[in-house]
Design a protein around this motif. Structure first.
Motif, PDB file in Angstrom:
ATOM      1  N   ARG A 165       0.950  -1.280   0.146  1.00  0.00           N
ATOM      2  CA  ARG A 165       0.020  -0.102   0.125  1.00  0.00           C
ATOM      3  C   ARG A 165       0.918   1.165  -0.074  1.00  0.00           C
ATOM      4  O   ARG A 165       1.429   1.335   0.911  1.00  0.00           O
ATOM      5  N   PRO A 166       0.703   2.107  -0.854  1.00  0.00           N
ATOM      6  CA  PRO A 166       1.550   3.260  -1.147  1.00  0.00           C
ATOM      7  C   PRO A 166       1.475   4.163   0.212  1.00  0.00           C
ATOM      8  O   PRO A 166       0.228   4.176   0.660  1.00  0.00           O
ATOM      9  N   GLY A 167       2.553   4.610   0.723  1.00  0.00           N
ATOM     10  CA  GLY A 167       2.440   5.743   2.073  1.00  0.00           C
ATOM     11  C   GLY A 167       2.456   4.791   3.152  1.00  0.00           C
ATOM     12  O   GLY A 167       2.536   5.529   4.212  1.00  0.00           O
ATOM     13  N   GLY A 168       2.689   3.507   3.195  1.00  0.00           N
ATOM     14  CA  GLY A 168       2.745   2.918   4.291  1.00  0.00           C
ATOM     15  C   GLY A 168       4.261   2.978   4.748  1.00  0.00           C
ATOM     16  O   GLY A 168       4.964   3.630   4.310  1.00  0.00           O
ATOM     17  N   ARG A 169       4.383   2.123   5.860  1.00  0.00           N
ATOM     18  CA  ARG A 169       6.014   2.244   6.343  1.00  0.00           C
ATOM     19  C   ARG A 169       6.941   1.615   5.436  1.00  0.00           C
ATOM     20  O   ARG A 169       8.141   1.921   5.624  1.00  0.00           O
ATOM     21  N   THR A 170       6.448   0.632   4.684  1.00  0.00           N
ATOM     22  CA  THR A 170       7.354   0.008   3.837  1.00  0.00           C
ATOM     23  C   THR A 170       7.513   0.511   2.389  1.00  0.00           C
ATOM     24  O   THR A 170       6.582   0.668   1.737  1.00  0.00           O
TER      25      THR A 170
END
Lengths: 187, 187
Positions: free
Chosen positions: A160-165
């Motif tokens: 998911r874009p914008g997550g921690r990874t």
């Protein structure tokens, strides 16, 4: 070409917001700041746009797997893994293209499938070259290439874009894991 | 229970022939040699059947990841990989279930997703345990588990029953490749 590129990004955004199936040329034109007539000048249809999108992604992957043929198989494979992650996660156009491959009409799907097969064969050959050179352990290059590409393709399912990874983190960890499984241990 | 199991196999066959979306309860009943009324006694709907199918597959995977907790992380991971390949390739019910997860209505999908999350967490923990025990090299267990499960899940995309490559071959080659990437070399 730059214009078509900009339209792809707008389309990717629209796909993410409304889903691929529910997005029409009108929404894409709106996102891209174009009149519908203007959009049709660049892309005849949503299928045409999706196909261009996928072809572009596969061209970049083919470039990555063809590059640096003088380097070690390990270095080349790391580059391929990085390019693949970037292609499906960083460039959202590539990701939505990838996911929506079944949405294409048969003739276009065949065209894309042929290009994808070329890419998969090239990855297989890269693994086989590494085995032949004694860099990689003896293995079944076809199955190893499928495992590797499967791990990479599956990222679009959970990322998911914008997550921690970040895509860069994914690329580094995946390269580490998926290349180590092939390396002949220096014992 | 045995009856429900037999119905699942008949359903899997029908799904393979007609595609999941195009298969109705009538076709499933026919394949299973039941009257439609009799089929409805065992499963209220196609969704109900699909959900049971997925739950069963996930139960088997949860069993595999919980088993042998006394054994080495390496041996446990090999068993998980074998069970996962068997589950998605050998037992066609599992495979079609897996592919069709998006076909479930939201409430059932949430139930399956929760179970799948439990399985993924267990695989993550298994990788983390191996790292802690010094069996596996230091790594990010979340990303490694995702790469591993991605490679396994992706098999349904390319695997064709009856081809040269058997599920057992896939399981052995994948176990070899995907576990080696974690093992601390004995150098």
């Amino acid at each position: 070409m730059a214009k078509r590129q900009a339209i792809l990004r707008a389309a990717a955004e629209a796909f993410r917001e409304h889903g691929f199936a529910a997005t029409g040329m009108r929404e894409i034109a709106e996102k891209a700041g174009l009149s519908p007539a203007n959009l049709y000048y660049y892309f005849k249809s949503k299928d045409d746009l999706l196909c261009f999108c996928q072809e572009q992604a596969l061209d970049r992957l083919l470039e990555a797997v063809a590059a640096q043929s003088a380097a070690s198989a390990e270095a080349r494979l790391v580059e391929v893994i990085r390019a693949h992650v970037r292609c499906v996660l960083d460039e959202v156009d590539g990701a939505s293209a990838h996911v929506a491959v079944d949405a294409l009409p048969p003739a276009l799907r065949r065209k894309i499938a042929a290009k994808r097969d070329r890419y998969e064969r090239a990855v297989r050959r890269l693994v086989a070259d590494g085995v032949e050179a004694g860099e990689f352990r003896p293995c079944d290059p076809t199955l190893v290439a499928r495992a590797l590409l499967g791990a990479l393709n599956w990222t679009v399912q959970w990322y998911r874009p914008g997550g921690r990874t970040t895509p860069a983190r994914v690329a580094e960890e995946y390269a580490d894991y998926l290349v180590r499984g092939l390396i002949v241990s220096d014992a």
